[in-house]
Design an enzyme around this catalytic site. Structure first.
Site, PDB file in Angstrom:
ATOM      1  N   HIS A 139      -9.689  -4.141   9.594  1.00  0.00           N
ATOM      2  CA  HIS A 139      -9.595  -3.911   8.155  1.00  0.00           C
ATOM      3  C   HIS A 139      -9.988  -5.153   7.357  1.00  0.00           C
ATOM      4  O   HIS A 139     -10.316  -5.048   6.178  1.00  0.00           O
ATOM      5  CB  HIS A 139      -8.158  -3.546   7.766  1.00  0.00           C
ATOM      6  CG  HIS A 139      -7.872  -2.069   7.738  1.00  0.00           C
ATOM      7  ND1 HIS A 139      -8.715  -1.160   7.146  1.00  0.00           N
ATOM      8  CD2 HIS A 139      -6.806  -1.353   8.185  1.00  0.00           C
ATOM      9  CE1 HIS A 139      -8.180   0.063   7.248  1.00  0.00           C
ATOM     10  NE2 HIS A 139      -7.032  -0.029   7.885  1.00  0.00           N
ATOM     11  N   HIS A 143      -7.203  -2.311  14.930  1.00  0.00           N
ATOM     12  CA  HIS A 143      -7.394  -1.568  13.678  1.00  0.00           C
ATOM     13  C   HIS A 143      -7.067  -2.442  12.464  1.00  0.00           C
ATOM     14  O   HIS A 143      -7.876  -2.562  11.546  1.00  0.00           O
ATOM     15  CB  HIS A 143      -6.514  -0.316  13.703  1.00  0.00           C
ATOM     16  CG  HIS A 143      -6.585   0.519  12.465  1.00  0.00           C
ATOM     17  ND1 HIS A 143      -7.392   1.623  12.355  1.00  0.00           N
ATOM     18  CD2 HIS A 143      -5.951   0.411  11.269  1.00  0.00           C
ATOM     19  CE1 HIS A 143      -7.253   2.156  11.157  1.00  0.00           C
ATOM     20  NE2 HIS A 143      -6.383   1.444  10.475  1.00  0.00           N
ATOM     21  N   GLU A 144      -5.911  -3.041  12.469  1.00  0.00           N
ATOM     22  CA  GLU A 144      -5.514  -3.853  11.310  1.00  0.00           C
ATOM     23  C   GLU A 144      -6.433  -5.063  11.167  1.00  0.00           C
ATOM     24  O   GLU A 144      -6.819  -5.435  10.067  1.00  0.00           O
ATOM     25  CB  GLU A 144      -4.056  -4.304  11.414  1.00  0.00           C
ATOM     26  CG  GLU A 144      -3.044  -3.178  11.611  1.00  0.00           C
ATOM     27  CD  GLU A 144      -3.191  -2.009  10.651  1.00  0.00           C
ATOM     28  OE1 GLU A 144      -3.640  -2.215   9.502  1.00  0.00           O
ATOM     29  OE2 GLU A 144      -2.875  -0.868  11.063  1.00  0.00           O
ATOM     30  N   GLY A 146       2.597   2.608  10.882  1.00  0.00           N
ATOM     31  CA  GLY A 146       2.384   1.827  12.094  1.00  0.00           C
ATOM     32  C   GLY A 146       2.269   0.343  11.799  1.00  0.00           C
ATOM     33  O   GLY A 146       2.960  -0.478  12.385  1.00  0.00           O
ATOM     34  N   GLU A 152       0.860  -1.185   0.000  1.00  0.00           N
ATOM     35  CA  GLU A 152       0.000   0.000   0.000  1.00  0.00           C
ATOM     36  C   GLU A 152       0.898   1.237   0.000  1.00  0.00           C
ATOM     37  O   GLU A 152       1.856   1.268   0.754  1.00  0.00           O
ATOM     38  CB  GLU A 152      -0.916   0.034   1.229  1.00  0.00           C
ATOM     39  CG  GLU A 152      -1.931   1.165   1.125  1.00  0.00           C
ATOM     40  CD  GLU A 152      -2.917   1.224   2.298  1.00  0.00           C
ATOM     41  OE1 GLU A 152      -2.755   0.480   3.280  1.00  0.00           O
ATOM     42  OE2 GLU A 152      -3.845   2.023   2.214  1.00  0.00           O
ATOM     43  N   MET A 210       0.236  -2.704   8.738  1.00  0.00           N
ATOM     44  CA  MET A 210      -0.422  -2.879   7.441  1.00  0.00           C
ATOM     45  C   MET A 210      -1.294  -4.126   7.432  1.00  0.00           C
ATOM     46  O   MET A 210      -0.866  -5.199   7.838  1.00  0.00           O
ATOM     47  CB  MET A 210       0.655  -2.950   6.351  1.00  0.00           C
ATOM     48  CG  MET A 210       0.107  -3.147   4.961  1.00  0.00           C
ATOM     49  SD  MET A 210      -0.932  -1.736   4.481  1.00  0.00           S
ATOM     50  CE  MET A 210      -2.076  -2.570   3.387  1.00  0.00           C
ATOM     51  N   GLU A 211      -2.506  -3.947   6.904  1.00  0.00           N
ATOM     52  CA  GLU A 211      -3.556  -4.959   6.999  1.00  0.00           C
ATOM     53  C   GLU A 211      -3.542  -6.022   5.903  1.00  0.00           C
ATOM     54  O   GLU A 211      -4.596  -6.595   5.614  1.00  0.00           O
ATOM     55  CB  GLU A 211      -4.915  -4.252   6.980  1.00  0.00           C
ATOM     56  CG  GLU A 211      -5.307  -3.607   5.627  1.00  0.00           C
ATOM     57  CD  GLU A 211      -4.980  -2.120   5.507  1.00  0.00           C
ATOM     58  OE1 GLU A 211      -4.069  -1.645   6.210  1.00  0.00           O
ATOM     59  OE2 GLU A 211      -5.627  -1.440   4.679  1.00  0.00           O
ATOM     60  N   ASN A 212      -2.410  -6.336   5.294  1.00  0.00           N
ATOM     61  CA  ASN A 212      -2.364  -7.347   4.241  1.00  0.00           C
ATOM     62  C   ASN A 212      -3.203  -8.575   4.620  1.00  0.00           C
ATOM     63  O   ASN A 212      -3.142  -9.050   5.747  1.00  0.00           O
ATOM     64  CB  ASN A 212      -0.920  -7.814   4.029  1.00  0.00           C
ATOM     65  CG  ASN A 212       0.046  -6.671   4.013  1.00  0.00           C
ATOM     66  OD1 ASN A 212      -0.054  -5.791   3.177  1.00  0.00           O
ATOM     67  ND2 ASN A 212       0.958  -6.651   4.973  1.00  0.00           N
TER      68      ASN A 212
END
Ligand code: PHE
Ligand code: ZN
Length: 882
Positions: free
Chosen positions: A311, A307-308, A271, A130, A273-275
């Protein structure tokens, strides 16, 4: 990476769907530090939704790649049939029927210090795609509305890369070449855009657990970290499970793969990443033990893990049509993580910290040259739009919908959103339509919040008519002009309110005309009047309760009204707001007094009311700590708004701190003595609250700089059993002139020099010091053997903290600006994203008094004139200079 010609913006209004789609990708990755070979086999077809000349060119994105070979349906493509530029690969006339495209390239992970694409971090291969990093791994349609399933095969050396991870579920592993190589195959059945792709390989330790989903499926959870740090993963694992359960209970969302993996890496631009199924985290947001992480870090780990994870539904299953829609996933997911955090600590404390954060970061952004709508309509570099406006104001917009519809109405809209758009790339309009359709309400005016930048000013006047027993509230809204938007439309603003009677009781709200839902007034016009009837006595208004809209509220309250609200407001948030408003009033007057050489108004009534809150044992410790923390220097600067003198602000704030310290001395000493925690450390809201109250007390006491106070701070620092207390003591000592400071700096360094995360705080605290030699200290620290600007956390700790240090960054001689600018230019050569982010520290330069403003402008012009500049820095510096 570097600019060769002036970059041009792209516009939301120019959006067009892709001419081609990719349904399936098979990636074959053969790891090598300097030449990793990637073969991508994609099933490509024309997009049936696009009317087009069949067989038009297929234009793929790609950067910093070495092209080896292209095949279409297994046949090698001749050089004349394609062209390659610095940022694209064009296949001139691909087949009209669906075809398989096979592209072989290499990239250089070791040389990648931009940390976008595939890079090596402390021996670990890791990807960050991203927003547009996948194009540094292979040529592809790197846009979020192209969704494909991915099968990833990774091959590497079993010695250096025993762990091989990618998105989805593991399907196969094996060895090759008599054990000299090995491989793993992963398959992700959920179609996703390329920005959610990830792979990781390296020598990693791990901690595993399991989770049973609401429908009874078992999910294997694993957190991968640097070997030896496994014992710092317990908290993150706990947070992950709590998040998974919470999303089931609060939103009915279940996890959808057999495994969920998290990897912590040391070099990371953001911070986390939601992969899909393989979240990658900055290690400071995973690793935690009482000795090496503060309460704030524990809290942030919980928040970001949630949060992640969230997502997975808001971002991954439903993704964004284009990057202009970024708030669709980010604003919404921040709102979801805020709801989550709010379920585990008191609502007032949670809301106070959200609003502090919003006002400290987003309000100045919205008031300056970098202001942009929550959904921007143009950008040069999308990485510059991962902003407080998109994230935090975006979350506020979701919260307003929640306020307008109520919790159940909001949930209904969300259910419809998941039902309608699962598996799709959606827009803000799609999202809003779900709330309109499920509630039957009109959201057309509300859409303006997404399109219009700037923080509205809401001016309220309350008139009381004793004879008629009516209270009339006149509300005027005005949004100041922002770059590219001179004229503004009125917004739909929900305002929660109460009218308080003489002993703080809430008077019934009866509108003479019109309706309100509960305690929420809906403001829709430029100027509006609301008349409340049957009001028995002159009320004190408590407006915008819980900060129900992201606006600047102005209401003419007397000092006595503010003291009254500080004592009586039953809305915890507004009661705190009153302490801040009263303090701000004193501080602004104090600044004026310093500049004009006059006397500042007396703070006696304020410190008395503050003392009553701070000493009220019925209130939670965390809340009392928030009341005791005065507005920051940046907060005061923001309120003053123009001709800002950071030196005067610093002095005025210190003067008020000293007054609080003097007036509440015994009380603060008592709080300090009584709030020590005896048992073992736990990251519970109760313990965190007590520590923060005690640590603010320590720091306020030290404001008077008495020998006893310094001794107390020193003892606090030296005997601390956890990092929260140790750093609180260290922070106080960093502001003390004299041998205590030197001793503390040396002691902390000696104790933590081998821990790269804890030592970041050592850099940060010294850079945040208000002592006059801070500039020289920071210069020296730039040369420290443990400093490395290639590591984003280090750059942020030293340069970021210094740039946030209002008095030192804004030195009248301009040397603070130069230091920051020089570091930014150095960083821009290898990591444009971090350079551009640091440059935003200059965003409020126009509000400064003339001398500093001149110096800041000079520095910014120097940056702008530098060549080459990355697109990232070019865009920010151009917009900042306006
Ligand atoms: N999407 C990430 C998040 O907010 C942030 C991020 C953006 C990370 C770009 C890396 C790169 O959860
Ligand atoms: Zn996010």
């Amino acid at each position: 990476m570097m600019r060769t010609e002036t970059p041009r913006p792209i516009f939301l209004k120019d959006y067009e769907p892709s001419a081609y789609l990719v349904d399936e990708v098979r990636l074959d990755i053969v790891l090598d530090p300097t030449a990793t070979r990637v073969t991508a086999r994609s099933k490509v077809r024309l997009n049936p939704a696009v009317k087009q000349r069949k067989g038009g060119p297929l234009v793929l994105d790609g950067e910093l790649l070495e092209l080896l070979e292209i095949k279409i349906d297994s046949k090698v493509l001749a050089t004349k049939d394609y062209s390659v530029s610095e940022r694209q690969l064009t296949i001139k006339s691909p087949p009209v029927k669906p075809f398989t495209l096979e592209i072989a390239t290499t990239c250089n992970p070791e040389a990648n210090k931009a940390l976008s694409g595939l890079y090596l971090s402390r021996g670990i291969y890791c990807t960050q795609c991203e927003a547009q990093g996948f194009r540094r791994i292979t040529y592809f349609l790197d846009r979020p509305d192209v969704l494909a399933t991915y099968t990833t095969r990774i091959e590497g050396d079993p010695e250096t890369t025993p762990v091989l991870l990618a998105n989805g579920n593991p399907v196969e592993r094996g060895t090759l070449d008599r054990g000299r190589r090995h491989y793993a195959v992963w398959r992700d059945p959920h179609p996703k855009p390329a920005y959610l792709f990830a792979m990781v390989a390296g020598h990693l330790g791990s901690v595993a657990s399991t989770f049973e989903t609401m429908s009874g499926r078992k999910v294997d959870l694993t957190i991968y970290v640097e070997p030896g740090k496994e014992d710092r993963c317990g908290w993150a694992m706990e947070c992950l499970k709590r998040s998974m359960r919470w999303d089931e209970e609060r939103f009915g969302r279940e996890y959808d793969l057999d495994v969920f993996n998290i990897v912590a890496v040391s070099d990371f631009n953001m911070g986390a990443m939601e992969n899909k199924g393989l979240n990658v985290f900055n290690d400071r947001l995973v690793l935690a033990s009482p000795e090496t992480a503060t309460d704030t870090a524990f809290f942030n780990i919980d928040r970001v893990i949630a949060h992640e994870y969230f997502h997975n539904w808001t971002g991954n299953r439903i993704t964004c049509r284009d990057w202009f829609q970024l708030c669709l996933k980010e604003g919404l997911t921040v709102f979801r993580d805020q709801l989550y955090s709010g379920d585990f600590r008191s609502p007032a404390v949670q809301r106070i910290s959200e609003v502090r954060h919003l006002k400290a970061g987003q309000f100045p952004e919205d008031a300056g040259p970098l202001a942009h709508p929550v959904r921007p309509d143009r950008f040069i570099e999308i990485n510059n739009f991962y902003t407080m406006t998109v994230y935090e104001k975006g979350a506020e917009l979701c919260r307003m919908i929640h306020t307008l519809l109520g919790a159940d109405g909001f949930r209904k809209g969300m259910d419809l959103y998941f039902e309608r758009h699962d598996g799709e790339a959606a827009t803000v309009e799609d999202f809003i339509a779900c709330f309109a359709d499920s509630s039957g309400r009109d959201f057309s005016q509300f859409m303006t919040w997404y399109e219009q930048a700037g923080t509205p000013k809401l001016t309220c006047v309350l008139d009381y008519d004793e004879k008629a027993r009516t209270a009339t509230l006149t509300v005027t809204q005005e949004t100041p002009p922002t770059p590219g938007q001179a004229r503004k439309k009125p917004l739909h603003i929900p305002m929660r309110l109460a009218l308080l009677g003489g002993n703080g009781n809430e008077l019934p709200l009866e509108l003479a005309k019109g309706e309100m839902t509960g305690d929420v007034l809906e403001i829709t016009k430029k100027k509006e009047t609301f008349r409340f009837t049957n009001v028995p006595s002159r009320p004190v208004p408590s407006l915008l309760r819980g900060f129900s809209a992201p606006v600047n509220l102005e209401i003419d309250l007397s000092d006595a009204d503010l003291a009254f609200l500080m004592t009586h407001d039953a809305d915890g948030f507004n009661r705190w707001q009153a302490t801040q408003d009263y303090a701000t009033r004193l501080l602004v007057a104090g600044v004026a007094a310093i500049r004009e050489g006059t006397r500042a108004p007396s703070p006696t009534a304020f410190t008395r009311a503050l003392g009553a809150i701070v000493y009220d044992d019925r209130l939670e410790a965390a809340y009392r700590a928030q009341a005791l923390a005065l507005p920051s220097e940046a907060d005061i600067a923001r309120v003053i708004g123009s001709d800002v003198d950071p030196g005067a602000i610093h002095r005025a704030r210190n003067a008020l701190r000293r007054r609080v310290s003097r007036d509440l001395r015994d009380l603060l000493a008592d709080i300090y003595a009584r709030n020590a925690i005896r048992g073992a450390y736990a990251p519970t809201p109760e313990q965190m609250g007590k520590r923060s109250l005690r640590n603010v007390a320590l720091s306020v006491l030290a404001a008077s700089n008495g020998a006893d106070d310094v001794a107390r701070a020193r003892k606090h620092f030296e005997t601390a059993k956890n990092l929260t207390d140790e750093l609180a003591g260290f922070g106080v000592l960093c502001d003390v002139r004299g041998p205590e400071r030197e001793a503390a700096v040396a002691r902390f360094h000696k104790r933590w020099k081998n821990d790269h995360l804890v030592i970041d705080s050592w850099f940060a605290m010294q850079a945040a010091s208000s002592l006059p030699n801070t500039l020289a200290t920071v210069r020296a620290l730039l040369e420290h053997p443990l400093m490395a600007l290639t590591n984003p956390n280090k750059a942020r700790s030293l340069i970021g903290s210094f740039a946030a240090n209002q008095v030192m960054f804004n030195r009248p001689d301009g040397k603070g600006y130069d230091l920051v600018a020089d570091s930014i230019l150095a960083i821009d050569k290898f990591n444009p994203q971090i350079a551009a982010r640091l440059l935003t520290s200059f965003r409020s330069w126009r509000t400064l008094e003339a001398e500093r403003r001149g110096k800041a402008e000079e520095t910014l012009r120097r940056v702008k004139e530098t060549s080459p500049l990355s697109r990232d820095v070019f865009e920010i510096v151009t917009r900042i200079l306006g």
